[in-house]
Design a protein around this motif. Structure first.
Motif, PDB file in Angstrom:
ATOM      1  N   TYR A 197      38.653  40.444  49.753  1.00 41.64           N
ATOM      2  CA  TYR A 197      40.068  40.516  49.416  1.00 41.64           C
ATOM      3  C   TYR A 197      40.860  41.130  50.565  1.00 41.64           C
ATOM      4  N   PRO A 230      43.341  44.745  45.492  1.00 36.73           N
ATOM      5  CA  PRO A 230      42.071  44.078  45.169  1.00 36.73           C
ATOM      6  C   PRO A 230      41.636  44.404  43.745  1.00 36.73           C
ATOM      7  N   THR A 287      38.565  32.191  44.246  1.00 37.12           N
ATOM      8  CA  THR A 287      37.986  33.307  44.980  1.00 37.12           C
ATOM      9  C   THR A 287      38.594  33.320  46.381  1.00 37.12           C
ATOM     10  N   PRO A 288      38.665  34.488  47.042  1.00 40.28           N
ATOM     11  CA  PRO A 288      39.133  34.498  48.430  1.00 40.28           C
ATOM     12  C   PRO A 288      38.310  33.572  49.328  1.00 40.28           C
ATOM     13  N   ASN A 311      47.308  35.625  50.820  1.00 40.22           N
ATOM     14  CA  ASN A 311      47.661  36.404  49.629  1.00 40.22           C
ATOM     15  C   ASN A 311      48.111  35.531  48.461  1.00 40.22           C
ATOM     16  N   ILE A 345      44.255  34.089  43.884  1.00 45.09           N
ATOM     17  CA  ILE A 345      43.082  34.945  44.083  1.00 45.09           C
ATOM     18  C   ILE A 345      43.141  36.203  43.218  1.00 45.09           C
ATOM     19  N   TYR A 346      44.307  36.452  42.612  1.00 42.52           N
ATOM     20  CA  TYR A 346      44.457  37.609  41.724  1.00 42.52           C
ATOM     21  C   TYR A 346      44.458  37.206  40.243  1.00 42.52           C
TER      22      TYR A 346
END
Length: 328
Positions: A146, A158, A230-231, A242, A246-247
């Motif tokens: 992350y 993260p 996923t990153p 960003n 991914i969050y």
């Protein structure tokens, strides 16, 4: 004779019309015959001071942490709360606390109003702690690394843990019209898989789905073309570092009901399925921008046209601040 001939022709025309209608009747899907049910919560429940809007809701918690539930206007014996086969103790004021076990997994909690058996379900997922990620992998599943939080913002920190997903858990409803598996990353890899999913995103998607149905577009869910990334996967497809995906706070969506063909439907009813239908969905999502007291639902709306890999779609996220792109 003339009247008989006219009568025969009229009956023939009516029979032909009835035959034609009978041919089209089976084409009416069950969705078109039934009214959309937003499945709102039948009574007021708060979890960690946040209200549950729907009959089915999702929360995540780290092992050993406590989930605090409050049922509004509770009277002794009016409600019962259970987790699995265990009945949880409910105070006279409608409070109950549930402590997450050490083992990550799925732990549903059900709240029932005894007089009419109306219920609210809380789908709790105890997370696999992020400190168990080793060299970018969690139990062999590629997570990646992350990035540092964008401008130090809390919403870009993260994650502290991940939902552990088995094939059986993919089918679990995390809101009235969305299943856990709809938000899995598209990357290759066996089970268990890992996922982030922000409950605020689910609430926003439910609100948008309700708004779409209010416009006369009958759909019981959206196709989530891309949910969590996923990153590792996000970098592999060349997306911005960003990305809200991914969050677990973003979804790329379209409507695919009639016909089901992995392509945006003709929801604006102009006779063609194209970018104009995505614009129609975008406009509805854009009107949800002002959430008044629901600041956690504020976010981005993006419009994307078709390319060689996919049809037109709309991006929706809950970044906490408004953002718009792609629309002329």
């Amino acid at each position: 004779m003339f009247r008989t001939l006219v009568s025969l022709k009229l009956r023939t025309a009516i029979l032909s019309l009835m035959t034609l209608l009978s041919l089209y009747t089976p084409l009416l899907s069950a969705q078109e015959k039934t009214k959309f049910d937003p499945a709102l919560a039948p009574f007021i429940v708060e979890v960690d001071k946040r209200p549950l809007r729907s009959r089915t809701n999702m929360r995540t918690v780290l092992p050993g942490k406590t989930v605090n539930i409050k049922i509004k206007q509770d009277k002794a014996g009016e409600f019962s709360v259970s987790s699995g086969m265990q009945n949880l103790k409910l105070s006279a004021g409608g409070h109950v606390s549930w402590t997450a076990p050490v083992k990550p997994g799925y732990y549903p909690i059900r709240i029932v109003r005894n007089k009419d058996k109306a219920q609210v379900d809380l789908q709790v997922f105890v997370l696999r702690p992020a400190n168990q990620v080793v060299k970018g992998k969690l139990n062999g599943y590629q997570i990646g690394s992350y990035p540092k939080a964008l401008k130090g913002l809390e919403s870009y920190q993260p994650p502290k843990g991940f939902i552990e997903v088995t094939p059986e858990l993919e089918k679990v409803l995390v809101s009235p019209h969305f299943k856990l598996g709809q938000f899995l990353c598209k990357q290759q890899g066996g089970y268990p898989k890992y996922l982030l999913l922000n409950p605020a995103l689910l609430e926003k998607l439910e609100m948008l789905l309700n708004a779409v149905n209010d416009k006369g577009v009958r759909a019981d869910s959206f196709v989530v073309m891309s949910g969590y990334r996923t990153p590792y996967y996000n970098k592999a497809i060349g997306n911005v570092t960003n990305s809200r995906h991914i969050y677990g706070g973003a979804a790329d969506i379209f409507i695919d009901v009639n016909p089901v063909n992995d392509y945006m439907d003709d929801i604006n009813r102009d006779g063609a399925a194209n970018i104009k239908d995505a614009e129609y969905l975008y406009a509805i999502a854009d009107k949800l921008a002002s959430h008044n007291k629901h600041s956690e639902l504020m976010g981005g709306v993006g419009l994307y046209d078709k390319n060689s890999a996919h049809g037109p779609f709309v991006h929706v996220d809950v970044r906490g601040t408004p953002a718009r792109w792609g629309h002329k």
